[in-house]
Write an enzyme that holds these catalytic residues in place. Sequence first.
Site, PDB file in Angstrom:
ATOM      1  N   GLU A  17       5.296  -6.339  12.624  1.00 39.35           N
ATOM      2  CA  GLU A  17       4.650  -7.197  10.847  1.00 39.35           C
ATOM      3  C   GLU A  17       5.667  -8.616  10.422  1.00 39.35           C
ATOM      4  O   GLU A  17       6.708  -8.359  11.004  1.00 39.35           O
ATOM      5  CB  GLU A  17       5.623  -6.348  10.115  1.00 39.35           C
ATOM      6  N   GLY A 107      -2.395  -2.652  -3.836  1.00 38.71           N
ATOM      7  CA  GLY A 107      -0.767  -3.445  -3.540  1.00 38.71           C
ATOM      8  C   GLY A 107      -0.786  -2.529  -5.154  1.00 38.71           C
ATOM      9  O   GLY A 107      -1.359  -1.693  -5.352  1.00 38.71           O
ATOM     10  N   ALA A 124      -7.883   0.494  -3.174  1.00 40.47           N
ATOM     11  CA  ALA A 124      -8.409   0.174  -2.018  1.00 40.47           C
ATOM     12  C   ALA A 124      -9.704   0.739  -1.092  1.00 40.47           C
ATOM     13  O   ALA A 124     -10.066  -0.357  -0.974  1.00 40.47           O
ATOM     14  CB  ALA A 124      -7.459   0.153  -1.096  1.00 40.47           C
ATOM     15  N   TYR A 144       0.219   7.422   4.049  1.00 44.19           N
ATOM     16  CA  TYR A 144       1.664   7.779   3.737  1.00 44.19           C
ATOM     17  C   TYR A 144       1.280   9.438   4.500  1.00 44.19           C
ATOM     18  O   TYR A 144       0.989  10.590   3.546  1.00 44.19           O
ATOM     19  CB  TYR A 144       1.504   7.523   2.247  1.00 44.19           C
ATOM     20  N   LYS A 164     -11.329   6.716   1.044  1.00 50.68           N
ATOM     21  CA  LYS A 164     -11.502   5.545   1.662  1.00 50.68           C
ATOM     22  C   LYS A 164     -11.281   5.238   3.340  1.00 50.68           C
ATOM     23  O   LYS A 164     -12.539   4.537   3.536  1.00 50.68           O
ATOM     24  CB  LYS A 164      -9.484   5.041   1.398  1.00 50.68           C
TER      25      LYS A 164
HETATM   26  P1  FAD Z   1      -5.040   2.770  -2.289  1.00 50.30           P
HETATM   27  O1  FAD Z   1      -5.127   3.451  -1.701  1.00 50.30           O
HETATM   28  O2  FAD Z   1      -5.738   2.903  -3.917  1.00 50.30           O
HETATM   29  O3  FAD Z   1      -3.883   4.487  -3.089  1.00 50.30           O
HETATM   30  C1  FAD Z   1      -2.596   4.277  -4.208  1.00 50.30           C
HETATM   31  C2  FAD Z   1      -2.530   5.724  -4.607  1.00 50.30           C
HETATM   32  O4  FAD Z   1      -4.240   5.873  -5.724  1.00 50.30           O
HETATM   33  C3  FAD Z   1      -2.815   7.075  -4.169  1.00 50.30           C
HETATM   34  O5  FAD Z   1      -1.287   7.346  -5.005  1.00 50.30           O
HETATM   35  C4  FAD Z   1      -3.704   7.397  -4.066  1.00 50.30           C
HETATM   36  O6  FAD Z   1      -3.717   8.858  -4.066  1.00 50.30           O
HETATM   37  C5  FAD Z   1      -4.566   7.618  -5.303  1.00 50.30           C
HETATM   38  N1  FAD Z   1      -5.797   6.986  -4.887  1.00 50.30           N
HETATM   39  C6  FAD Z   1      -6.824   6.647  -4.235  1.00 50.30           C
HETATM   40  N2  FAD Z   1      -7.968   6.380  -4.766  1.00 50.30           N
HETATM   41  C7  FAD Z   1      -8.356   7.286  -5.656  1.00 50.30           C
HETATM   42  C8  FAD Z   1      -9.161   7.673  -6.704  1.00 50.30           C
HETATM   43  N3  FAD Z   1     -10.553   7.497  -6.794  1.00 50.30           N
HETATM   44  N4  FAD Z   1      -8.821   7.684  -7.860  1.00 50.30           N
HETATM   45  C9  FAD Z   1      -7.309   8.452  -8.451  1.00 50.30           C
HETATM   46  N5  FAD Z   1      -6.285   8.106  -7.339  1.00 50.30           N
HETATM   47  C10 FAD Z   1      -6.763   7.224  -6.554  1.00 50.30           C
HETATM   48  N6  FAD Z   1       1.931  -4.536  -0.846  1.00 50.30           N
HETATM   49  C11 FAD Z   1       1.383  -5.386  -0.798  1.00 50.30           C
HETATM   50  O7  FAD Z   1       1.738  -6.505  -2.208  1.00 50.30           O
HETATM   51  N7  FAD Z   1       1.802  -6.423   0.044  1.00 50.30           N
HETATM   52  C12 FAD Z   1       1.139  -5.440   1.698  1.00 50.30           C
HETATM   53  O8  FAD Z   1       1.140  -7.069   2.519  1.00 50.30           O
HETATM   54  C13 FAD Z   1       1.319  -4.690   1.564  1.00 50.30           C
HETATM   55  N8  FAD Z   1       1.213  -4.152   2.871  1.00 50.30           N
HETATM   56  C14 FAD Z   1       1.609  -2.455   3.299  1.00 50.30           C
HETATM   57  C15 FAD Z   1       1.238  -2.220   4.183  1.00 50.30           C
HETATM   58  C16 FAD Z   1       1.246  -0.913   4.894  1.00 50.30           C
HETATM   59  C17 FAD Z   1       1.403  -0.191   5.932  1.00 50.30           C
HETATM   60  C18 FAD Z   1       1.281  -0.034   3.512  1.00 50.30           C
HETATM   61  C19 FAD Z   1       1.143   1.859   3.841  1.00 50.30           C
HETATM   62  C20 FAD Z   1       1.710  -0.307   2.311  1.00 50.30           C
HETATM   63  C21 FAD Z   1       1.679  -2.266   1.744  1.00 50.30           C
HETATM   64  N9  FAD Z   1       1.857  -2.171   0.889  1.00 50.30           N
HETATM   65  C22 FAD Z   1       1.560  -4.090   0.646  1.00 50.30           C
HETATM   66  C23 FAD Z   1       2.084  -1.323  -0.435  1.00 50.30           C
HETATM   67  C24 FAD Z   1       0.454  -0.894  -1.054  1.00 50.30           C
HETATM   68  O9  FAD Z   1       0.014  -2.002  -1.539  1.00 50.30           O
HETATM   69  C25 FAD Z   1       1.033  -0.031  -2.441  1.00 50.30           C
HETATM   70  O10 FAD Z   1       1.458   1.081  -1.308  1.00 50.30           O
HETATM   71  C26 FAD Z   1       0.027   0.341  -3.342  1.00 50.30           C
HETATM   72  O11 FAD Z   1       1.286   1.198  -4.092  1.00 50.30           O
HETATM   73  C27 FAD Z   1      -1.114   1.190  -2.846  1.00 50.30           C
HETATM   74  O12 FAD Z   1      -1.691   0.035  -1.641  1.00 50.30           O
HETATM   75  P2  FAD Z   1      -2.925   1.400  -0.946  1.00 50.30           P
HETATM   76  O13 FAD Z   1      -4.184   0.555  -0.163  1.00 50.30           O
HETATM   77  O14 FAD Z   1      -2.068   2.665  -0.196  1.00 50.30           O
HETATM   78  O15 FAD Z   1      -3.958   2.352  -2.754  1.00 50.30           O
END
Ligand code: FAD
Length: 288
Positions: A17, A107, A124, A144, A164
């Site tokens: 990365e 994010g 997401a 996670y 997702k």
């Molecule tokens: P989601 O999948 O949307 O989940 C977020 C939270 O919402 C979780 O607690 C989930 O259980 C909950 N949730 C999901 N769907 C629902 C629903 N329908 N209703 C209610 N709750 C729900 N951040 C950056 O800014 N830039 C990056 O480049 C970046 N790269 C990353 C790469 C990796 C491999 C990882 C693991 C994280 C990265 N992050 C990055 C951090 C990430 O943006 C954060 O962890 C963020 O808080 C969650 O993103 P997610 O896509 O997992 O969200």
Amino acid sequence: MQIVTLLSSPGVHISCEVFPPKDFAKVDEVKAVVADIAALTPAYVSVTYGAAGNTPQFTREIAQTVQAAGVPALAHLTCVNDTISKIDAVLDSLQAAGVDNVLALRGDIPEGASFPSGDHFTHAAQLVRYVKARGGFCVGAACYPEGHPEATSRAQDMDFLKRKVDAGVDFLTTQLFFDNATLYHFMYRALRAGIDVPVCAGIMPVINARQIKRIAALSGATLSPRFWSIVDRFGGDAASMRQAGVAYATEQIIDLIANGVENIHLYTMNRVDVARDVFRNLGVIIGK
Ligand code: FAD
């Protein structure tokens, strides 16, 4: 090349990365990092998306540099701070640059939760569904092993992860973890939940004691007792801590491979020297 095809092929795949610069002055510096990382021939290189989504042009430019070096690029894309029309513009520019792998993320929620006015996504899964419906991209997403920090339970987090994946995710990359047992338990629970896309296990070589608390706070990852012992013993001496951190990450990877987890993502944080040491340590095991 679509990353899911690569991850589904036999053998060990180790990706790295890089994060893009925050301003134009540092673009060449990061491009030099990319050239050195590409020389290690990783399976692919992922390029992060600046928190708050304000520098997508650098993610695209660095991803393009990765591909020009002959390595597939994975461009991260977050949605929580952007309108759908901005996301479309970013996807258009990635497509024009020939980058066809995206890691679709929510994010972190901005301080004070001021979402953009206009159409936007809050999770997401919505971004995944949108990008898949648009077509032309292989789409990865985050997962996670210890549960996302905002989740009220691991079961609920797994339920949302399944939704997702059902939205069209091609592969997953895990948050970093320090105890492989955490990953094995997660993989078992994911399989039971019907999640069978390839999973890349995220490993971060932690090489200085100062990083540690910040990393644990940001990622929610638990520091294992074994890792704490290393920090207690070597944290006060930079060279020893670096060597022990690289050795710990190498050992984690060897154990993962020995147990059949062959897709591994190295959180290299632009540290070419560290990536190089890990690749060198793995040597014959990964056929380098
Ligand atoms: P989601 O999948 O949307 O989940 C977020 C939270 O919402 C979780 O607690 C989930 O259980 C909950 N949730 C999901 N769907 C629902 C629903 N329908 N209703 C209610 N709750 C729900 N951040 C950056 O800014 N830039 C990056 O480049 C970046 N790269 C990353 C790469 C990796 C491999 C990882 C693991 C994280 C990265 N992050 C990055 C951090 C990430 O943006 C954060 O962890 C963020 O808080 C969650 O993103 P997610 O896509 O997992 O969200």
